[in-house]
Enzyme design. Structure first.
Site, PDB file in Angstrom:
ATOM      1  N   ASN A 115       1.083  -1.119   0.154  1.00  0.00           N
ATOM      2  CA  ASN A 115       0.017  -0.050  -0.058  1.00  0.00           C
ATOM      3  C   ASN A 115       0.764   1.190  -0.003  1.00  0.00           C
ATOM      4  O   ASN A 115       1.963   1.426   0.633  1.00  0.00           O
ATOM      5  CB  ASN A 115      -0.975   0.255   1.096  1.00  0.00           C
ATOM      6  CG  ASN A 115      -0.341   0.759   2.643  1.00  0.00           C
ATOM      7  OD1 ASN A 115      -0.681   1.853   2.476  1.00  0.00           O
ATOM      8  ND2 ASN A 115       0.098   0.005   3.383  1.00  0.00           N
ATOM      9  N   PHE A 119      -1.540   8.278   4.135  1.00  0.00           N
ATOM     10  CA  PHE A 119      -2.389   8.779   5.046  1.00  0.00           C
ATOM     11  C   PHE A 119      -3.645   9.682   4.740  1.00  0.00           C
ATOM     12  O   PHE A 119      -3.781  10.853   4.978  1.00  0.00           O
ATOM     13  CB  PHE A 119      -1.797   9.782   5.986  1.00  0.00           C
ATOM     14  CG  PHE A 119      -0.732   9.088   6.922  1.00  0.00           C
ATOM     15  CD1 PHE A 119      -0.729   7.776   7.286  1.00  0.00           C
ATOM     16  CD2 PHE A 119       0.303   9.897   7.419  1.00  0.00           C
ATOM     17  CE1 PHE A 119       0.191   7.266   8.100  1.00  0.00           C
ATOM     18  CE2 PHE A 119       1.596   9.537   8.313  1.00  0.00           C
ATOM     19  CZ  PHE A 119       1.572   8.050   8.549  1.00  0.00           C
ATOM     20  N   SER A 182       5.567   5.206   8.492  1.00  0.00           N
ATOM     21  CA  SER A 182       4.866   4.990   7.369  1.00  0.00           C
ATOM     22  C   SER A 182       5.956   5.380   6.133  1.00  0.00           C
ATOM     23  O   SER A 182       6.410   6.308   6.158  1.00  0.00           O
ATOM     24  CB  SER A 182       3.684   5.839   7.299  1.00  0.00           C
ATOM     25  OG  SER A 182       3.138   5.915   5.974  1.00  0.00           O
ATOM     26  N   ASN A 184       5.143   5.945   3.365  1.00  0.00           N
ATOM     27  CA  ASN A 184       4.431   6.730   2.184  1.00  0.00           C
ATOM     28  C   ASN A 184       4.287   8.283   2.433  1.00  0.00           C
ATOM     29  O   ASN A 184       3.505   8.933   1.690  1.00  0.00           O
ATOM     30  CB  ASN A 184       3.041   6.043   1.990  1.00  0.00           C
ATOM     31  CG  ASN A 184       3.082   4.859   1.744  1.00  0.00           C
ATOM     32  OD1 ASN A 184       3.879   4.315   0.889  1.00  0.00           O
ATOM     33  ND2 ASN A 184       2.462   3.624   2.413  1.00  0.00           N
ATOM     34  N   THR A 185       4.988   8.622   3.456  1.00  0.00           N
ATOM     35  CA  THR A 185       4.888  10.064   3.666  1.00  0.00           C
ATOM     36  C   THR A 185       6.112  10.638   3.702  1.00  0.00           C
ATOM     37  O   THR A 185       7.039   9.987   4.427  1.00  0.00           O
ATOM     38  CB  THR A 185       4.332  10.544   5.051  1.00  0.00           C
ATOM     39  OG1 THR A 185       2.664  10.187   5.018  1.00  0.00           O
ATOM     40  CG2 THR A 185       4.384  11.981   5.267  1.00  0.00           C
ATOM     41  N   LYS A 217       5.724   3.879  16.764  1.00  0.00           N
ATOM     42  CA  LYS A 217       5.533   2.706  16.066  1.00  0.00           C
ATOM     43  C   LYS A 217       6.867   2.805  15.040  1.00  0.00           C
ATOM     44  O   LYS A 217       6.922   3.960  14.313  1.00  0.00           O
ATOM     45  CB  LYS A 217       4.340   2.867  15.117  1.00  0.00           C
ATOM     46  CG  LYS A 217       4.266   1.816  14.058  1.00  0.00           C
ATOM     47  CD  LYS A 217       2.595   1.539  13.658  1.00  0.00           C
ATOM     48  CE  LYS A 217       2.601   0.474  12.626  1.00  0.00           C
ATOM     49  NZ  LYS A 217       1.278   0.145  12.314  1.00  0.00           N
ATOM     50  N   ASN A 246       5.839  -1.470  11.267  1.00  0.00           N
ATOM     51  CA  ASN A 246       5.015  -0.927   9.990  1.00  0.00           C
ATOM     52  C   ASN A 246       5.375  -1.851   8.770  1.00  0.00           C
ATOM     53  O   ASN A 246       6.304  -2.770   8.974  1.00  0.00           O
ATOM     54  CB  ASN A 246       5.458   0.430   9.882  1.00  0.00           C
ATOM     55  CG  ASN A 246       4.229   1.181   9.533  1.00  0.00           C
ATOM     56  OD1 ASN A 246       3.518   1.052   8.778  1.00  0.00           O
ATOM     57  ND2 ASN A 246       3.906   2.589  10.186  1.00  0.00           N
TER      58      ASN A 246
HETATM   59  C1  LIG Z   1      -3.812  -0.691   3.592  1.00  0.00           C
HETATM   60  C2  LIG Z   1      -2.956  -0.558   4.743  1.00  0.00           C
HETATM   61  C3  LIG Z   1      -2.934   0.766   5.423  1.00  0.00           C
HETATM   62  C4  LIG Z   1      -2.018   0.835   6.570  1.00  0.00           C
HETATM   63  N1  LIG Z   1      -2.150   2.256   7.313  1.00  0.00           N
HETATM   64  C5  LIG Z   1      -1.642   2.412   8.290  1.00  0.00           C
HETATM   65  C6  LIG Z   1      -1.714   3.571   8.980  1.00  0.00           C
HETATM   66  O1  LIG Z   1      -2.362   4.573   8.689  1.00  0.00           O
HETATM   67  N2  LIG Z   1      -0.753   3.803  10.093  1.00  0.00           N
HETATM   68  C7  LIG Z   1      -0.073   2.986  10.520  1.00  0.00           C
HETATM   69  O2  LIG Z   1       0.640   3.045  11.606  1.00  0.00           O
HETATM   70  N3  LIG Z   1      -0.080   1.720   9.904  1.00  0.00           N
HETATM   71  C8  LIG Z   1      -0.577   1.577   8.782  1.00  0.00           C
HETATM   72  N4  LIG Z   1      -0.525   0.238   8.213  1.00  0.00           N
HETATM   73  C9  LIG Z   1       0.511  -0.938   8.579  1.00  0.00           C
HETATM   74  C10 LIG Z   1      -0.351  -1.783   9.711  1.00  0.00           C
HETATM   75  O3  LIG Z   1      -0.883  -1.097  10.824  1.00  0.00           O
HETATM   76  C11 LIG Z   1       0.783  -2.955  10.002  1.00  0.00           C
HETATM   77  O4  LIG Z   1       1.704  -2.220  10.651  1.00  0.00           O
HETATM   78  C12 LIG Z   1       1.329  -3.584   8.830  1.00  0.00           C
HETATM   79  O5  LIG Z   1       0.441  -3.856   7.845  1.00  0.00           O
HETATM   80  C13 LIG Z   1       1.893  -5.016   9.134  1.00  0.00           C
HETATM   81  O6  LIG Z   1       0.890  -5.888   9.647  1.00  0.00           O
HETATM   82  P1  LIG Z   1       0.001  -7.029   8.820  1.00  0.00           P
HETATM   83  O7  LIG Z   1       1.251  -7.897   8.263  1.00  0.00           O
HETATM   84  O8  LIG Z   1      -0.793  -7.743   9.906  1.00  0.00           O
HETATM   85  O9  LIG Z   1      -0.866  -6.054   7.617  1.00  0.00           O
HETATM   86  C14 LIG Z   1      -1.363  -0.009   7.045  1.00  0.00           C
HETATM   87  C15 LIG Z   1      -1.241  -1.269   6.243  1.00  0.00           C
HETATM   88  C16 LIG Z   1      -2.020  -1.424   5.272  1.00  0.00           C
HETATM   89  C17 LIG Z   1      -2.062  -2.963   4.602  1.00  0.00           C
END
Ligand SMILES: Cc1cc2nc3c(=O)[nH]c(=O)nc-3n(C[C@H](O)[C@H](O)[C@H](O)COP(=O)(O)O)c2cc1C
Length: 355
Positions: A115, A119, A182, A184-185, A217, A246
């Protein structure tokens, strides 16, 4: 039913549309009073899974990771799936659209997602009243609020942006996560540098008269020396806990090459998150509570993260692939594995593999 019926339908749609559809359905179900029925369907609580962490009591250690319900649209129904805690956000100080779509990509063969959302956020002013509303209704899951930086705000002014969001949400959060990781910022991850992180944390802590636990985080792409800096800062400043991790820049574990930019999550991240959790737990001798996140798809994944040092775990991508029954399944399998290992309370499992 999810894997055979619902998932094929949802996976036919663009990833973000499917996500909005699922959240919308959850919100609608909440409005028409389905919560008790859903709760009944996914019910499984056991005192062996309850745990205390940063001064809070969690009925179970399984949380929803940030990013799933960024703008507080379906907290109550998500809680009804059996989560011990829900982390909403990331919320930014100002409203912003995020990156252009498409910005979420599935890799089903690898149980992964990339992704580059960037934000998208309704902003602190819009989200705060929704949080207040959620707080009014009885809610069995604890609520974490994840704060991100508004893209248009320069890195040097990040503290003001986080402080603004904090001021709007602080009355409704059980804990607050400062997201400095993140991918992406632009430049956000620089906030993991010691001096910047210290200024950010101390700045928010000054306004934290209620003493809400503040967590940080982190990214899975940090070198050991960089992790050490973050940990030294966390221990010096009294950070309540660390969320690891993350999404990653790495493409390791994907079976086909891809040009898509963004953060990778799901099964390919599992090994790296586990390593990070183990490393953090060892370096801090278990003194800093860890929320382990990355690639949890079953009870064994949760068991391994907890025995590597995580006190709590979170799930995002697993839920997309396995569906809403995953929370119950992880709890039930975790209980089974604890029993097999002669562990009667979750606390006994935390960091067991490091002892
Ligand atoms: C589509 C998407 C959007 C995410 N948006 C955020 C976010 O806004 N803030 C954040 O701290 N992590 C965000 N994450 C990261 C997740 O909170 C998590 O740290 C990461 O996906 C690893 O866990 P997983 O393998 O169970 O997905 C996002 C992940 C995905 C897939």
């Amino acid at each position: 039913m999810y894997r055979t019926l619902l998932r094929p339908l949802l996976f036919n749609l663009d990833s973000e549309r499917a996500h909005h559809l699922a959240l919308g359905a959850a919100r609608f179900a909440g409005r028409i009073g389905m919560r008790p029925i859903v709760e009944k369907c996914f019910e499984l609580e056991d005192p062996a899974l309850s745990t205390d962490c940063f001064g809070l009591h969690f009925k179970n250690p399984i949380g929803l990771a940030a990013g799933f319900d960024k703008n507080v649209h379906a907290v109550e129904m998500l809680a009804a799936l059996g989560f011990g805690f829900i982390e909403i956000g990331s919320i930014t100080g100002q409203p912003q659209p995020g990156n252009p779509t498409p910005r979420i990509f599935r890799f089903p063969a690898d149980q992964a997602i990339i992704n580059r959302m960037g934000f998208p956020s309704d902003g602190a002013d819009a989200v705060a009243p929704r949080l207040q509303e959620v707080r009014r209704s009885p809610n069995s899951a604890l609520l974490g609020v994840n704060l991100g930086k508004t893209k248009a705000v320069a890195l040097d002014n990040a503290l003001d942006d986080y402080l603004y969001t904090f001021s709007r949400i602080k009355d409704y959060a059980d804990y607050v996560a400062l997201n400095v990781s993140s991918p992406n910022t632009p430049e956000l991850r620089k906030l993991q540098e010691r001096s910047r992180l210290e200024a950010l944390f101390r700045g928010v802590q000054r306004d934290n008269s209620r003493g809400i636990p503040l967590l940080v985080k982190v990214a899975p792409d940090l070198e050991p020396a960089q992790v050490d800096e973050v940990l030294a800062c966390c221990l010096d400043c009294g950070v309540s806990g660390i969320i690891a991790t993350n999404t990653t820049f790495s493409r390791e574990g994907l079976s086909r090459p891809t040009e898509e930019t963004g953060g990778l999550s799901g099964a390919p991240l599992r090994k790296r998150s586990l390593e990070m959790v183990r490393y953090i737990s060892r370096q801090t001798q278990g003194k800093l509570p860890i929320i382990g996140v990355g690639g949890v798809f079953c009870g064994r994944d949760a068991f391994e993260l907890i025995s590597a040092g995580a006190s709590l775990i979170q799930i995002y991508t697993g839920l997309i692939y396995e569906g809403p029954g995953l929370v119950r399944k992880v709890k039930s399998e975790l209980l089974g594995l604890m029993k097999e290992s002669g562990i009667s309370r979750l606390g006994e499992l935390v960091g067991k593999a490091n002892k």
